[in-house]
Design a protein around this motif. Sequence first.
Motif, PDB file in Angstrom:
ATOM      1  N   GLY A 829       0.821  -1.203   0.000  1.00 17.20           N
ATOM      2  CA  GLY A 829       0.000   0.000   0.000  1.00 17.20           C
ATOM      3  C   GLY A 829       0.853   1.251   0.000  1.00 17.20           C
ATOM      4  N   GLY A 830       0.374   2.270   0.683  1.00 13.56           N
ATOM      5  CA  GLY A 830       1.013   3.574   0.623  1.00 13.56           C
ATOM      6  C   GLY A 830       0.499   4.350  -0.576  1.00 13.56           C
ATOM      7  N   GLY A 831       0.975   5.568  -0.758  1.00 13.77           N
ATOM      8  CA  GLY A 831       0.508   6.377  -1.875  1.00 13.77           C
ATOM      9  C   GLY A 831      -0.961   6.723  -1.721  1.00 13.77           C
ATOM     10  N   PHE A 832      -1.770   6.421  -2.746  1.00 10.49           N
ATOM     11  CA  PHE A 832      -3.201   6.740  -2.681  1.00 10.49           C
ATOM     12  C   PHE A 832      -4.006   5.645  -1.997  1.00 10.49           C
ATOM     13  N   PHE A 833      -3.350   4.529  -1.607  1.00 12.02           N
ATOM     14  CA  PHE A 833      -4.069   3.468  -0.904  1.00 12.02           C
ATOM     15  C   PHE A 833      -4.270   3.877   0.557  1.00 12.02           C
ATOM     16  N   GLN A 834      -5.480   3.669   1.040  1.00 16.21           N
ATOM     17  CA  GLN A 834      -5.801   4.015   2.416  1.00 16.21           C
ATOM     18  C   GLN A 834      -6.583   2.871   3.047  1.00 16.21           C
ATOM     19  N   GLY A 835      -6.700   2.893   4.373  1.00 13.56           N
ATOM     20  CA  GLY A 835      -7.531   1.934   5.087  1.00 13.56           C
ATOM     21  C   GLY A 835      -7.052   0.513   4.929  1.00 13.56           C
ATOM     22  N   LEU A 836      -7.972  -0.379   4.589  1.00  9.60           N
ATOM     23  CA  LEU A 836      -7.655  -1.801   4.470  1.00  9.60           C
ATOM     24  C   LEU A 836      -6.769  -2.101   3.286  1.00  9.60           C
ATOM     25  N   ALA A 837      -6.672  -1.187   2.312  1.00 11.07           N
ATOM     26  CA  ALA A 837      -5.837  -1.415   1.132  1.00 11.07           C
ATOM     27  C   ALA A 837      -4.371  -1.166   1.401  1.00 11.07           C
ATOM     28  N   SER A 838      -4.025  -0.732   2.591  1.00  8.46           N
ATOM     29  CA  SER A 838      -2.629  -0.422   2.904  1.00  8.46           C
ATOM     30  C   SER A 838      -2.305  -0.910   4.298  1.00  8.46           C
ATOM     31  N   SER A 839      -1.092  -1.411   4.455  1.00  7.82           N
ATOM     32  CA  SER A 839      -0.652  -1.830   5.783  1.00  7.82           C
ATOM     33  C   SER A 839      -0.377  -0.600   6.632  1.00  7.82           C
ATOM     34  N   THR A 840      -0.515  -0.755   7.914  1.00  9.12           N
ATOM     35  CA  THR A 840      -0.280   0.368   8.825  1.00  9.12           C
ATOM     36  C   THR A 840       1.184   0.478   9.222  1.00  9.12           C
ATOM     37  N   ASP A 841       1.908  -0.635   9.167  1.00  5.66           N
ATOM     38  CA  ASP A 841       3.326  -0.634   9.523  1.00  5.66           C
ATOM     39  C   ASP A 841       4.174  -0.612   8.258  1.00  5.66           C
ATOM     40  N   ASN A 842       5.415  -0.220   8.439  1.00  8.78           N
ATOM     41  CA  ASN A 842       6.416  -0.240   7.368  1.00  8.78           C
ATOM     42  C   ASN A 842       6.058   0.669   6.197  1.00  8.78           C
ATOM     43  N   ILE A 843       5.283   1.708   6.429  1.00 14.23           N
ATOM     44  CA  ILE A 843       4.975   2.710   5.411  1.00 14.23           C
ATOM     45  C   ILE A 843       5.668   4.002   5.820  1.00 14.23           C
ATOM     46  N   TYR A 844       6.472   4.544   4.910  1.00 15.43           N
ATOM     47  CA  TYR A 844       7.275   5.726   5.233  1.00 15.43           C
ATOM     48  C   TYR A 844       7.093   6.795   4.146  1.00 15.43           C
ATOM     49  N   THR A 845       7.440   8.001   4.516  1.00 15.98           N
ATOM     50  CA  THR A 845       7.400   9.104   3.554  1.00 15.98           C
ATOM     51  C   THR A 845       8.563   8.977   2.578  1.00 15.98           C
ATOM     52  N   GLN A 846       8.292   9.195   1.322  1.00 17.73           N
ATOM     53  CA  GLN A 846       9.307   9.095   0.287  1.00 17.73           C
ATOM     54  C   GLN A 846       9.287  10.366  -0.555  1.00 17.73           C
ATOM     55  N   VAL A 847      10.464  10.941  -0.754  1.00 22.08           N
ATOM     56  CA  VAL A 847      10.611  12.169  -1.533  1.00 22.08           C
ATOM     57  C   VAL A 847      11.528  11.883  -2.708  1.00 22.08           C
ATOM     58  N   ASP A 848      11.141  12.333  -3.878  1.00 19.00           N
ATOM     59  CA  ASP A 848      11.950  12.150  -5.075  1.00 19.00           C
ATOM     60  C   ASP A 848      12.061  13.485  -5.803  1.00 19.00           C
ATOM     61  N   VAL A 849      13.230  13.714  -6.385  1.00 17.48           N
ATOM     62  CA  VAL A 849      13.508  14.965  -7.097  1.00 17.48           C
ATOM     63  C   VAL A 849      14.062  14.615  -8.472  1.00 17.48           C
ATOM     64  N   LYS A 850      13.607  15.303  -9.486  1.00 18.33           N
ATOM     65  CA  LYS A 850      14.110  15.102 -10.837  1.00 18.33           C
ATOM     66  C   LYS A 850      14.213  16.460 -11.537  1.00 18.33           C
ATOM     67  N   SER A 851      14.953  16.486 -12.623  1.00 17.05           N
ATOM     68  CA  SER A 851      15.147  17.714 -13.393  1.00 17.05           C
ATOM     69  C   SER A 851      14.393  17.608 -14.707  1.00 17.05           C
ATOM     70  N   VAL A 852      13.778  18.716 -15.091  1.00 20.01           N
ATOM     71  CA  VAL A 852      13.099  18.839 -16.380  1.00 20.01           C
ATOM     72  C   VAL A 852      13.985  19.697 -17.275  1.00 20.01           C
ATOM     73  N   TYR A 853      14.212  19.243 -18.519  1.00 17.69           N
ATOM     74  CA  TYR A 853      15.141  19.913 -19.419  1.00 17.69           C
ATOM     75  C   TYR A 853      14.412  20.451 -20.638  1.00 17.69           C
ATOM     76  N   ILE A 854      14.793  21.643 -21.058  1.00 16.51           N
ATOM     77  CA  ILE A 854      14.364  22.211 -22.331  1.00 16.51           C
ATOM     78  C   ILE A 854      15.600  22.787 -23.018  1.00 16.51           C
ATOM     79  N   TYR A 855      15.506  23.002 -24.318  1.00 20.32           N
ATOM     80  CA  TYR A 855      16.665  23.427 -25.099  1.00 20.32           C
ATOM     81  C   TYR A 855      16.365  24.749 -25.809  1.00 20.32           C
ATOM     82  N   GLU A 856      17.320  25.636 -25.724  1.00 12.38           N
ATOM     83  CA  GLU A 856      17.281  26.900 -26.460  1.00 12.38           C
ATOM     84  C   GLU A 856      18.156  26.739 -27.707  1.00 12.38           C
TER      85      GLU A 856
END
Length: 1185
Positions: A829-856
């Motif tokens: 579970g985690g993410g958009f899963f809530q309640g019975l669709a997700s476990s209550t333990d072993n769920i942590y916050t996750q942050v991800d960063v990426k770069s978007v590129y454009i060209y001149e």
Amino acid sequence: MPVSLLWAVDVYGRVYSLSTAGQQWEQCRDAQMEFKRVTAAQQCCWGIACDNNIYLNVHASDLPVRYQEETYENQRWNPVDGFSERLLPSDRWQWSDVTGLQHQPLDSFILPSSSWEWEGDWYMDENFEGEPTEKEEFVSAGLELCHRLSRHLHQRQEVELLCSSETMASLQEIPTQQTTLPDPFSDISCGGWEINEEPRGRLSLWAVSLQGKVWFREGICHHNPEGSSWEEVPLPGEVVQISCGPGDLVWAVLWEGQLIVREGIGRDCPKGTSWAVVDSPSPDVGAIHAAVGVNVLWALTKDNKVWFRRGVNSHNPCGSGWISMVGEMIMINVGLNDQVLAISYEDRAVCFRQGVTSSELSGKTWRAINVPRDGDRSHSSASASSLQSAGCYFCGEVQVQTASSDVESDADKASTDGANCLVTSTSPESFVDAPSDQHTETPKPRIPKVTSDSFISELVSDRETGKISKDGGSAAPAVLEEETISEDGEVKAPSDALAVSLSQSGAPLDPQWSNVDLEEAQGQQAQTGAVLDSADTSSLSSVATYNLAMEDPYGTDEHPLWAWVSGGGCSVDSHSQLNWFNSSMNASLLVQSVQSMSLSITPAQTAAWKRQIFEQLNERTKREMDNFRHYEQAIEQSVWIKKGTMQWWRDWKPYKWMDVHFALEQFSGPEGDKDGILFIYYNFYEEKKYLHAFINEVTILVPILNDYKHTFAIYTPEWTKQRWPIRVAAATELEMHDWLALLSVSCCDSRGIQGPPSKQAIWSITCKGDIFVSEPSPALEATPYPTPCDQMFWRQVGGHLRMIECNSVGIVWGIGFDHTAWIYTGGYGGGFFQGLASSTDNIYTQVDVKSVYIYENHRWNPVTGYTNRGLPTDRYMWSDASGLHECTKTNTKPPSPQWTWVSDWAIDYSVSGGTDREGWQYAADFPASYHGYKTMKDFVRRRRWARKCKLTTTGPWQEIPPIPLSDVTILPCAAQSSVDVVPLWAISNKGDVLCRLGVTALTPAGSSWLHVGTDQPFKSVSIGAASQVWAIARDGSAFYRGSVSSQNPAGDSWYHIPSPSKQKLKQVSVGRTSVYTVDENSNLWYRQGVTPSYPQGSSWEHISNNVRKVSVGPLDQVWIIADKVQGSRSLSCGTVCHRLGVQLMEPKGQSWDYGIGGGWDHITVRGNSMEPPRLPSLTELSAQM
């Protein structure tokens, strides 16, 4: 969120760090001196000790700091001697760099400092741009092969920056520069890492001397973390304090109370060009402190008022005006993401500014950080170990033996050495005199009102010079470091009886902080083991040492008094969940309350009580359940319906979004089995029609990248074959997540799937970063009738990753877009899963960063030169990498609504092929091979712009700090294998090859990294069932690691494997006996001739094209991510494909079975060790008949 550290110094000179994932201050016990202030970056920390000198501490890492020097040997051919060292006058140097313009003989390379050492002698590179060289290691060139060159390599590493299990890495002293500095330092600030990412690890370090001069440290980078030299920066006046932000903002405070701003800071001029003067926030009260971030400036005035500068940014470094803020502080600091920390005026507590976001940079309120220090416990005024309990002892000082130490353990004796405090006289900044009277009782430390270099000395000077020990002995005498002052003022030499060596006190001999540019300090440390004042500044300060071994600086009810804080290496944002604001007494009070409520119950009473409860439960079950089992069920099945309005993408002309009614009808049978039907009602020429799909036929629900709509796709086996799923869009993100969670649960219920994935599961990742898992059936690899790939059911797991790897033991590792490593925790579970669709333990916050590129893009014309006016056939002047889509700074949005911008557009200089000083790449035409310099034949140029965005979600993933990774591989175990320690290899984002130690099924995260030496950076690695390790270098060449075993997990040496002709490899995967690679032209290759006696194989055989990724499992099964797969409407990119017909006698297989897609980017089957069912032979069939 990556784990990072907040640094602080208390008023007694001790350095502490607080982790973003921790709940207590950890003392830096490696520092054998007292510090006045520190300034931190994510990879290191600089500090000023009480001797007013600067010290550097590089954070511990499993990777050594290594740097490869290279030079080229050039020869020319002549008819007499052949190739020789005799060159023409117009030729390049015999020994040169790659361009031939710089003379580089072997003896011209010297080590930058004594902290470095050569790993070995010079040697010749065995491959050139991925191709093996000749036997003499030369590469021929020229029209008639009349010139050749060879590349010689020599690697050096900073031996004192190797991996360590401690908090800090050990460093040696950095050598002194030629010019002696005029006076010691009083303030320091580091930053500037966002100005330019090349060279790697570049930092800007600014320092202020006691005479008010500003110095800039030159040459700080990854392979030279201590820098090279100091350079003085001209000033309009005397400076007392300076602050440098992560970008190009540098502010300083003048002695008169005004502020100055450094202008002209850029990629080519990190020191800037000039100063601009800014008036103090208050006309009557001058400023004493300034702190800058990326887009903020905070300041303090002499009355301790807090001020915020409005409108500060890179384009307007001076800002526009002042805003008065609430609170009284003595110092302030701005960390990463413009988060603000300060030390309060009233109680010297570290305060964190809550509510700081990109839209509200000033925040909302101050909140004190209230966590204990390591070693805190209940204090006793008569305890000789109270100093140790507070975690506040100094290493390297005189210890007085007492009777109380006789009852201590050996470990306590080693950690309760006496403590020295450096006491300096009051500087002109504080205007407060230290008291001269000495009393028989220890007075409470007095908090100075003004922050200055004298705050440590002023606090400690309030303490008496001696104290009666517990056993009634005489007071411990004060020990002077350089000289002793008698009562009548006569200067006397210190007694020899008090000079106890460092080795006798049990403290470590090597200092853990390296002194920058102070040769004298090194000699004194080697002789006495104590840090002495190395500068002759008797007019500024006098140093004395007091014995504090028998008293605790903090009383029972007192909290630490902080003097300095630095958040430059602390990554915190508005979404961070910090545990910094809990009372240090909560845990102990909770334990006491539980103990006070506990009852005295004997084991016999407990057993009788449990037996009575069990009997009562049995009687209740018989009364309420068993007596009514013969009755028929009142309701045999239940039906419920959920309806809503959505938009549906009509899949015939004219293609468009249509408003539809969306309904899910779910029912449960008498046996508890569940199923359902999905309906989409739409109007076609005023006629009501509908589409439907049975829930047990749905194979996957996939969120789709869309800049404007919250869209997801629904697949069935039939729609998978056509490559044309049903696409629907919700009005809001929350509504889309609700439908996805509901449909996912319904699909799992209809198939009887619950809980976390199995150890044999197949994992995959979409190009969006969503994680999916499928439970393989035993017939998936059966021959000749395997389970079709398009009938596999995939369910989503919370989290966000770029790649993932697993094995059949249940160990799963993932890597995010920001190269952060994550370990699967076993939840679901985690993410958009809530309640019975997700476990209550072993769920942590996750942050991800990426770069978007454009060209001149620009094109050259004879009149105006390069301009943004192209030809009618040219690409867009602002486009993506392909040039087919227009992408401007204004209309380019984050990849999906879940992403948010965290930076502005900036020129990206780290483009393959290099750039010029302005970031341009040149070529003859679009598209072509780009290079970073202009020639006469270059008529077009381009420049890449980058902008970072961030996604915050939750999932069953836990971060593995601190080394960022680009690739990872785990040993594929067989079904019945009993491997205790599982080999795991990885590639860092810088190209270092690593081997993870201590990885087991119980501890999947392992313990530490073991660095595996290489001659060049790598980009892919894979380990096979028999510990066969194959890797791909960044130049596209393949390597095999020899002698890898459980006894020798890192192996012995690399063997270069020639790549396929004229191809550069990019990825490798090794199974039980098979080795597959993918080259940069998307060709899939199979390594022939791999045997246990000859694991390198003999040759490459082409298998297929249009392949993006390959994964080889423990049974040699082959799965790929393929591009250009034909569908009913168009070609599909990113399709999961399975190789059919793979057998022991035919490991290359026969054909492809196409599964889910497109939009997939990664798959791993290295956990599926499920053997296919064996078909009965003709003999067995005849016997049965």
